[in-house]
Design a protein around this motif. Structure first.
Motif, PDB file in Angstrom:
ATOM      1  N   LYS A 141       0.927  -1.137  -0.212  1.00 35.85           N
ATOM      2  CA  LYS A 141       0.126   0.084   0.124  1.00 35.85           C
ATOM      3  C   LYS A 141       0.889   1.384   0.201  1.00 35.85           C
ATOM      4  N   GLU A 190       5.704   5.542  -3.166  1.00 36.17           N
ATOM      5  CA  GLU A 190       5.723   3.927  -3.359  1.00 36.17           C
ATOM      6  C   GLU A 190       6.484   3.319  -1.803  1.00 36.17           C
ATOM      7  N   TRP A 227       1.468  -2.130   8.259  1.00 39.74           N
ATOM      8  CA  TRP A 227       1.362  -1.028   7.404  1.00 39.74           C
ATOM      9  C   TRP A 227       0.226  -1.014   6.348  1.00 39.74           C
ATOM     10  N   THR A 228      -0.503  -2.119   6.173  1.00 39.69           N
ATOM     11  CA  THR A 228      -1.563  -2.181   5.321  1.00 39.69           C
ATOM     12  C   THR A 228      -3.173  -1.890   6.052  1.00 39.69           C
ATOM     13  N   ARG A 242      -5.156   0.411   8.141  1.00 40.15           N
ATOM     14  CA  ARG A 242      -5.199   1.936   8.138  1.00 40.15           C
ATOM     15  C   ARG A 242      -6.465   2.233   8.953  1.00 40.15           C
ATOM     16  N   TYR A 278      -2.051   3.857  11.231  1.00 39.15           N
ATOM     17  CA  TYR A 278      -1.889   2.286  11.328  1.00 39.15           C
ATOM     18  C   TYR A 278      -2.693   1.933  12.485  1.00 39.15           C
ATOM     19  N   ASP A 280      -6.042   7.017   0.309  1.00 40.17           N
ATOM     20  CA  ASP A 280      -7.010   6.129   0.973  1.00 40.17           C
ATOM     21  C   ASP A 280      -6.203   5.783   2.273  1.00 40.17           C
TER      22      ASP A 280
END
Ligand SMILES: [Zn+2]
Ligand SMILES: [Zn+2]
Length: 130
Positions: free
Chosen positions: A8, A16, A54-55, A57, A75, A129
């Motif tokens: 993400k 990135e 990390w993914t 949110r 996070y 997002d």
């Protein structure tokens, strides 16, 4: 060894993301980080854990109070933040001390900046997002 995996984007700049191991970051555990703004995701015992954190949110689902100085951690939605710096500078490719706002709960770090007074603004910057 890096895996081919779609990570993400960075919640602060949309950059990135990439992986870093303790071999690259002696003072950290496994992390996902953003080479553009040098934000670091939550620290994990291995890459799978770091990527999973990390993914997530939660910051978008549990935003901090409107008038809070600091936005919630993107996070883990923790609402307290701490200020930190990287000491004498141990970011590969970046000389000197950098400052950041961090989450004391998951140990994520916001974008690293030269200006000590600019860390909170960088932390509060959220794109995409989150
Ligand atoms: Zn970034
Ligand atoms: Zn957190």
């Amino acid at each position: 060894m890096q895996q081919e995996i779609a990570l993400k984007a960075c919640p602060h700049c949309g950059g990135e993301a990439t992986l870093a191991s303790p071999a690259q970051w002696p003072y950290l555990t496994h992390i996902v980080f953003c080479p553009s703004c040098l934000a670091k995701g939550p620290q994990g015992p291995d890459f799978a854990d770091a990527i999973a954190q990390w993914t997530l949110r939660f910051g978008a689902e549990h935003p901090a109070e409107e008038d809070a100085a600091a936005k919630a951690c993107p996070y883990c939605a923790w609402e307290e933040v701490v200020e930190g710096n990287n000491g004498l500078g141990n970011e590969p490719g970046h000389e000197g001390t950098l400052y950041f706002t961090a989450c004391p709960n998951c140990l994520a770090r916001g974008p690293h900046v030269r200006d000590k007074d600019g860390t909170l603004e960088a932390w509060n910057r959220r794109v995409g997002d989150v």
